[in-house]
Write a protein that holds these residues in place. Structure first.
Motif, PDB file in Angstrom:
ATOM      1  N   PRO A  51       0.816  -1.212   0.000  1.00  0.00           N
ATOM      2  CA  PRO A  51       0.000   0.000   0.000  1.00  0.00           C
ATOM      3  C   PRO A  51       0.847   1.258   0.000  1.00  0.00           C
ATOM      4  O   PRO A  51       1.960   1.282   0.529  1.00  0.00           O
ATOM      5  CB  PRO A  51      -0.806  -0.126   1.289  1.00  0.00           C
ATOM      6  CG  PRO A  51       0.022  -0.990   2.168  1.00  0.00           C
ATOM      7  CD  PRO A  51       0.693  -1.970   1.259  1.00  0.00           C
ATOM      8  N   MET A  52       0.278   2.299  -0.600  1.00  0.00           N
ATOM      9  CA  MET A  52       0.925   3.601  -0.565  1.00  0.00           C
ATOM     10  C   MET A  52       0.285   4.454   0.526  1.00  0.00           C
ATOM     11  O   MET A  52      -0.703   4.048   1.138  1.00  0.00           O
ATOM     12  CB  MET A  52       0.798   4.287  -1.930  1.00  0.00           C
ATOM     13  CG  MET A  52      -0.623   4.470  -2.414  1.00  0.00           C
ATOM     14  SD  MET A  52      -0.737   4.973  -4.157  1.00  0.00           S
ATOM     15  CE  MET A  52      -0.087   6.633  -4.087  1.00  0.00           C
ATOM     16  N   ASP A  53       0.857   5.617   0.779  1.00  0.00           N
ATOM     17  CA  ASP A  53       0.330   6.446   1.858  1.00  0.00           C
ATOM     18  C   ASP A  53      -0.997   7.084   1.488  1.00  0.00           C
ATOM     19  O   ASP A  53      -1.827   7.349   2.360  1.00  0.00           O
ATOM     20  CB  ASP A  53       1.340   7.534   2.250  1.00  0.00           C
ATOM     21  CG  ASP A  53       1.724   8.439   1.086  1.00  0.00           C
ATOM     22  OD1 ASP A  53       1.515   8.041  -0.078  1.00  0.00           O
ATOM     23  OD2 ASP A  53       2.240   9.543   1.348  1.00  0.00           O
ATOM     24  N   ALA A  54      -1.231   7.325   0.212  1.00  0.00           N
ATOM     25  CA  ALA A  54      -2.474   7.951  -0.228  1.00  0.00           C
ATOM     26  C   ALA A  54      -3.583   6.915  -0.384  1.00  0.00           C
ATOM     27  O   ALA A  54      -3.337   5.715  -0.393  1.00  0.00           O
ATOM     28  CB  ALA A  54      -2.262   8.694  -1.546  1.00  0.00           C
ATOM     29  N   HIS A  55      -4.802   7.396  -0.534  1.00  0.00           N
ATOM     30  CA  HIS A  55      -6.042   6.609  -0.627  1.00  0.00           C
ATOM     31  C   HIS A  55      -6.001   5.308   0.178  1.00  0.00           C
ATOM     32  O   HIS A  55      -6.164   4.214  -0.366  1.00  0.00           O
ATOM     33  CB  HIS A  55      -6.470   6.360  -2.075  1.00  0.00           C
ATOM     34  CG  HIS A  55      -5.403   5.895  -3.018  1.00  0.00           C
ATOM     35  ND1 HIS A  55      -4.714   4.726  -2.862  1.00  0.00           N
ATOM     36  CD2 HIS A  55      -4.940   6.443  -4.174  1.00  0.00           C
ATOM     37  CE1 HIS A  55      -3.865   4.569  -3.855  1.00  0.00           C
ATOM     38  NE2 HIS A  55      -3.989   5.600  -4.665  1.00  0.00           N
ATOM     39  N   PRO A  56      -5.805   5.421   1.492  1.00  0.00           N
ATOM     40  CA  PRO A  56      -5.701   4.211   2.314  1.00  0.00           C
ATOM     41  C   PRO A  56      -6.966   3.376   2.297  1.00  0.00           C
ATOM     42  O   PRO A  56      -6.908   2.139   2.427  1.00  0.00           O
ATOM     43  CB  PRO A  56      -5.429   4.768   3.719  1.00  0.00           C
ATOM     44  CG  PRO A  56      -6.022   6.139   3.699  1.00  0.00           C
ATOM     45  CD  PRO A  56      -5.764   6.648   2.305  1.00  0.00           C
ATOM     46  N   GLN A  57      -8.121   4.030   2.147  1.00  0.00           N
ATOM     47  CA  GLN A  57      -9.391   3.297   2.130  1.00  0.00           C
ATOM     48  C   GLN A  57      -9.464   2.370   0.926  1.00  0.00           C
ATOM     49  O   GLN A  57     -10.045   1.282   0.995  1.00  0.00           O
ATOM     50  CB  GLN A  57     -10.574   4.291   2.155  1.00  0.00           C
ATOM     51  CG  GLN A  57     -10.964   4.941   0.847  1.00  0.00           C
ATOM     52  CD  GLN A  57      -9.935   5.916   0.273  1.00  0.00           C
ATOM     53  OE1 GLN A  57      -8.950   6.258   0.895  1.00  0.00           O
ATOM     54  NE2 GLN A  57     -10.178   6.372  -0.954  1.00  0.00           N
ATOM     55  N   TYR A  58      -8.858   2.766  -0.173  1.00  0.00           N
ATOM     56  CA  TYR A  58      -8.832   1.947  -1.389  1.00  0.00           C
ATOM     57  C   TYR A  58      -7.832   0.808  -1.248  1.00  0.00           C
ATOM     58  O   TYR A  58      -8.125  -0.349  -1.577  1.00  0.00           O
ATOM     59  CB  TYR A  58      -8.494   2.819  -2.587  1.00  0.00           C
ATOM     60  CG  TYR A  58      -8.324   2.059  -3.875  1.00  0.00           C
ATOM     61  CD1 TYR A  58      -9.408   1.456  -4.498  1.00  0.00           C
ATOM     62  CD2 TYR A  58      -7.069   1.939  -4.477  1.00  0.00           C
ATOM     63  CE1 TYR A  58      -9.253   0.752  -5.689  1.00  0.00           C
ATOM     64  CE2 TYR A  58      -6.911   1.244  -5.663  1.00  0.00           C
ATOM     65  CZ  TYR A  58      -8.002   0.651  -6.266  1.00  0.00           C
ATOM     66  OH  TYR A  58      -7.839  -0.038  -7.433  1.00  0.00           O
ATOM     67  N   ASN A  59      -6.629   1.116  -0.742  1.00  0.00           N
ATOM     68  CA  ASN A  59      -5.622   0.076  -0.535  1.00  0.00           C
ATOM     69  C   ASN A  59      -6.191  -1.072   0.300  1.00  0.00           C
ATOM     70  O   ASN A  59      -5.987  -2.254  -0.009  1.00  0.00           O
ATOM     71  CB  ASN A  59      -4.404   0.649   0.208  1.00  0.00           C
ATOM     72  CG  ASN A  59      -3.732   1.790  -0.512  1.00  0.00           C
ATOM     73  OD1 ASN A  59      -3.876   1.959  -1.713  1.00  0.00           O
ATOM     74  ND2 ASN A  59      -2.991   2.593   0.240  1.00  0.00           N
ATOM     75  N   ALA A  60      -6.895  -0.714   1.371  1.00  0.00           N
ATOM     76  CA  ALA A  60      -7.418  -1.731   2.285  1.00  0.00           C
ATOM     77  C   ALA A  60      -8.459  -2.613   1.619  1.00  0.00           C
ATOM     78  O   ALA A  60      -8.531  -3.824   1.894  1.00  0.00           O
ATOM     79  CB  ALA A  60      -8.006  -1.050   3.525  1.00  0.00           C
ATOM     80  N   THR A  61      -9.265  -2.037   0.736  1.00  0.00           N
ATOM     81  CA  THR A  61     -10.275  -2.863   0.075  1.00  0.00           C
ATOM     82  C   THR A  61      -9.645  -3.844  -0.903  1.00  0.00           C
ATOM     83  O   THR A  61     -10.174  -4.941  -1.103  1.00  0.00           O
ATOM     84  CB  THR A  61     -11.319  -2.000  -0.656  1.00  0.00           C
ATOM     85  OG1 THR A  61     -10.692  -1.199  -1.666  1.00  0.00           O
ATOM     86  CG2 THR A  61     -12.068  -1.103   0.307  1.00  0.00           C
ATOM     87  N   LEU A  62      -8.522  -3.467  -1.516  1.00  0.00           N
ATOM     88  CA  LEU A  62      -7.843  -4.425  -2.383  1.00  0.00           C
ATOM     89  C   LEU A  62      -7.352  -5.623  -1.578  1.00  0.00           C
ATOM     90  O   LEU A  62      -7.459  -6.768  -2.029  1.00  0.00           O
ATOM     91  CB  LEU A  62      -6.676  -3.751  -3.107  1.00  0.00           C
ATOM     92  CG  LEU A  62      -7.039  -2.772  -4.220  1.00  0.00           C
ATOM     93  CD1 LEU A  62      -5.770  -2.197  -4.837  1.00  0.00           C
ATOM     94  CD2 LEU A  62      -7.879  -3.440  -5.303  1.00  0.00           C
ATOM     95  N   ALA A  63      -6.804  -5.356  -0.397  1.00  0.00           N
ATOM     96  CA  ALA A  63      -6.363  -6.463   0.457  1.00  0.00           C
ATOM     97  C   ALA A  63      -7.538  -7.369   0.815  1.00  0.00           C
ATOM     98  O   ALA A  63      -7.416  -8.601   0.820  1.00  0.00           O
ATOM     99  CB  ALA A  63      -5.702  -5.910   1.719  1.00  0.00           C
ATOM    100  N   ALA A  64      -8.686  -6.766   1.090  1.00  0.00           N
ATOM    101  CA  ALA A  64      -9.872  -7.558   1.412  1.00  0.00           C
ATOM    102  C   ALA A  64     -10.319  -8.387   0.216  1.00  0.00           C
ATOM    103  O   ALA A  64     -10.750  -9.538   0.367  1.00  0.00           O
ATOM    104  CB  ALA A  64     -10.999  -6.646   1.884  1.00  0.00           C
ATOM    105  N   ARG A  65     -10.244  -7.829  -0.967  1.00  0.00           N
ATOM    106  CA  ARG A  65     -10.642  -8.568  -2.170  1.00  0.00           C
ATOM    107  C   ARG A  65      -9.750  -9.798  -2.356  1.00  0.00           C
ATOM    108  O   ARG A  65     -10.231 -10.892  -2.685  1.00  0.00           O
ATOM    109  CB  ARG A  65     -10.587  -7.657  -3.397  1.00  0.00           C
ATOM    110  CG  ARG A  65     -11.720  -6.670  -3.463  1.00  0.00           C
ATOM    111  CD  ARG A  65     -11.497  -5.585  -4.496  1.00  0.00           C
ATOM    112  NE  ARG A  65     -11.723  -6.003  -5.855  1.00  0.00           N
ATOM    113  CZ  ARG A  65     -12.711  -5.560  -6.637  1.00  0.00           C
ATOM    114  NH1 ARG A  65     -13.599  -4.700  -6.150  1.00  0.00           N
ATOM    115  NH2 ARG A  65     -12.827  -5.966  -7.880  1.00  0.00           N
TER     116      ARG A  65
END
Length: 266
Positions: free
Chosen positions: A148-162
């Motif tokens: 993950p990058m520092d920006a758009h953390p909400q998006y990074n986390a959903t990719l991990a969930a997917r």
């Protein structure tokens, strides 16, 4: 290679543009009947029409998968023309936000759109695949799931969930003839990607035109063995392979399509 997709029916969520559109076109070219899905009727109809004009088979469903009732309607419409054998969970949303800008409501909305939307379609369509003893579920993830990058953390986390839910589903489906896998793209050159990097290019000294920005962006942010951005069709090809008979022994896997990304420098 014959993927033996003739006679199979595939729903590709979020296929009115970008990676989803490329995937729908690729599967149709391989002989699958595709269901093109989107929230904008005009854009969704355009993709389906062009697939049919190219000799493929395509139906259209329109609906917001972030809503329970609308998602149920999409599933009903998708199966009206026959059972869905292949589910490509591609639909999702993305906003480039900082940690300060990503409010709890933003986190909830992004999780619903990017994770629960896919769960809704799995619950509607996979039980029938299990009963028939054949099916494919392919989830589109991304490298930011693990880097993950520092920006758009909400998006990074959903990719991990997917990524996580796709592997859990594979375990659930053991012995059924239905597989669940992830295709994890790196930086793929769609319009949104091009707009993002062109937008930050001048401030980073990369230039103003795309021809100037691209080599600098690759070197600075996404160094990879191929030294370029990927193409949507390359992601679509990986999805199509996982949908075919030759991939029956692949389940719970993540197929990276990122040029051999060396590191995340965001």
């Amino acid at each position: 290679m014959n993927l033996n997709l003739i006679g199979k029916r595939a729903l590709v969520t979020g296929s009115s543009a970008g990676l989803g559109e490329a995937t729908a076109r690729f599967l149709a070219a391989e002989g699958a009947g595709v269901v093109v899905h989107g929230r904008d009727a005009r854009r969704t109809e355009r993709v389906a029409r062009e697939i049919r004009e190219a000799g493929g088979t395509a139906d259209v469903v329109v609906g917001d998968l972030a809503d329970d009732d609308a998602a149920a309607g999409v599933a009903r419409a998708a199966t009206a023309g026959g059972p869905v054998d292949i589910l490509v969970n591609n639909a999702g949303s993305y906003r480039h936000l900082t940690w300060a800008e990503a409010t709890p409501d933003e986190w909830r909305d992004t999780y619903d759109a990017n994770v629960v939307s896919g769960v809704r379609m799995i619950r509607h369509l996979v039980p029938a695949m299990r009963e028939r003893g054949w099916g494919r579920v392919v989830t589109i993830g991304g490298g930011l799931a693990s880097q993950p990058m520092d920006a758009h953390p909400q998006y990074n986390a959903t990719l991990a969930a997917r990524h996580n839910l796709a592997v859990s589903l594979a375990r659930e489906l053991k012995g059924t003839g239905v597989t669940s896998n992830v295709v994890s793209p790196g930086a793929i050159l769609v319009e949104a990607t091009k707009d993002f990097f062109t937008g930050i290019g001048p401030a980073r000294g990369w230039g103003r035109t795309w021809d100037e920005v691209e080599p600098n962006a690759v070197q600075a942010l996404i160094p990879n063995d191929q030294e370029r951005f990927g193409k949507p069709e390359e992601v679509a090809a990986a999805v199509a392979y996982l949908c075919g008979d030759h991939a029956q022994y692949i389940s719970g896997a993540t197929i990276r399509v990122d040029g051999g990304l060396i590191r995340s420098a965001f």
